[in-house]
Structure formats: structure tokens, C-alpha cells
Design an enzyme around this catalytic site. Structure first.
Site, PDB file in Angstrom:
ATOM      1  CB  ILE A 101     -32.448 -38.792  42.939  1.00 52.42           C
ATOM      2  CG1 ILE A 101     -31.762 -39.535  43.317  1.00 52.42           C
ATOM      3  CG2 ILE A 101     -32.110 -38.648  41.072  1.00 52.42           C
ATOM      4  CD1 ILE A 101     -31.864 -40.789  43.345  1.00 52.42           C
ATOM      5  CB  CYS A 102     -27.607 -37.941  42.138  1.00 52.19           C
ATOM      6  SG  CYS A 102     -25.687 -37.774  42.130  1.00 52.19           S
ATOM      7  CB  ALA A 103     -26.132 -33.208  41.044  1.00 53.94           C
ATOM      8  N   GLY A 148     -33.382 -38.188  46.531  1.00 56.89           N
ATOM      9  CA  GLY A 148     -32.944 -39.555  46.456  1.00 56.89           C
ATOM     10  C   GLY A 148     -31.384 -38.904  46.947  1.00 56.89           C
TER      11      GLY A 148
END
Length: 181
Positions: A101-103, A148
Site C-alpha cells: 500500500i501507498c509507496a 492500496g
């Protein structure tokens, strides 16, 4: 079902806690695994967390899924860790689910795992995953990969992991139990 969350100093706290909590409520065997020298890790906002074990201690565990929370510094540390490479190799050999998720989807990109796969990540980070197919959505699933967008999609990301790993009925029961709409 055993789910490993790989952690490094600089991880994004909510991107770990929300999905791990959802999976534990679903009765998954969740293990928080530190790639650092000890089990204490510090999140990107200074929250200290005691992991369940180090990567070395977890290296012999069989697992059904591995999850990478984001946080720029944590993602960089995970991306450069020999433990990440070892756990990803096992995951690919066994067909385990891989969440990021994210980075953190950039980690999967670095190892060439998202070639031809749909994914999402923090806006702007998609440029680091040249071989993947970016989708501007909160959560994207493709084959064994669950990605995500950011902290704001942490619950949705957690529920998608839960549904894939534990089943739709269990995921719905957890949603109902926390009044998730």
C-alpha cells in the site's frame, strides 16, 4: 491462515495497524516482522511499535500472504533489504498473496513483479513501476497482488486482503462487527 507484515523504520502506522487489526479480528494468524536488528520499529510519525519477531526469526515460517505497509522511508528500507527479496521469492514460489500500500507497490515494481499487472499506489509513485498498469483507485487486485493507494484506503485495503485470504463471509462479519459502511 498466516499473514506476515514486513516492517522497517519509517513505516506508515495506519497502513499497518488497520489491515493487521482487520485480519486479526478475522482470526488470521498475523505476525508483525521487523527487518531491523531487533523487534522495535518506529513509524513515520514517531510511533514506536514492538513487532512479534525479527525477519531472521520469521524466515522459516510458512505463510499465506505477505504485506508491505507504505511510508516513504520504510519503503526505501524494505526495498533495499535482503529479507524483502527472500520473503518475496518464497511468496512467488508458493503462490502466497502479496499486499502493498501507498509507496510500497514500488517494492514490487523494483523486483519486476508487477509486469503487465494492474496496481495502484500513492499518486506520483506509479512512475517508479514502469512495467505495471496503474489504476487510480483506492484498492486494486490482480492475480496474487493486492495494492492500496494510501493511508485513506487502509480499511478498504484491509478488507480486500481479508476477503481474499479468509473469505467473503468472514470479511463481511468483521465489517458488520465494526459498523463499517
Amino acid at each position: 491462515m498466516t499473514v506476515l507484515f514486513l516492517l522497517a523504520d519509517g513505516f506508515e502506522e495506519t497502513e499497518l495497524i488497520a489491515p493487521a487489526d482487520i485480519l486479526r479480528r478475522a482470526q488470521a494468524n498475523v505476525k508483525l516482522v521487523s527487518i531491523e536488528e531487533n523487534i522495535m520499529v518506529t513509524g513515520s510519525h514517531g510511533i514506536k511499535l514492538c513487532a512479534d519477531m525479527t525477519a531472521e526469526d520469521a524466515s522459516e515460517l510458512e505463510f499465506d500472504a505477505i504485506v508491505f505497509p507504505g511510508g516513504l522511508k520504510g519503503t526505501e528500507r524494505l526495498s533495499n533489504s535482503v529479507w524483502t527479496e527472500k520473503f518475496l521469492k518464497v511468496a512467488m514460489e508458493t503462490g502466497a498473496y502479496i499486499g502493498a500500500i501507498c509507496a510500497a507497490p514500488t517494492i514490487l515494481g523494483k523486483f519486476g513483479l508487477l509486469e503487465g499487472k494492474n496496481f495502484t499506489c500513492y499518486p506520483g509513485m506509479e512512475e517508479q513501476v514502469e512495467e505495471g498498469i496503474y489504476a487510480e483507485k483506492p484498492v486494486v487486485c490482480d492475480d496474487v497482488f493486492i495494492t492500496g493507494e494510501a493511508m485513506g484506503s487502509s480499511l478498504e485495503f484491509g478488507f480486500q486482503l481479508c476477503e481474499l485470504i479468509m473469505g467473503k463471509e468472514i470479511s463481511e462479519n468483521v465489517k458488520n462487527g465494526i459498523c463499517y459502511k
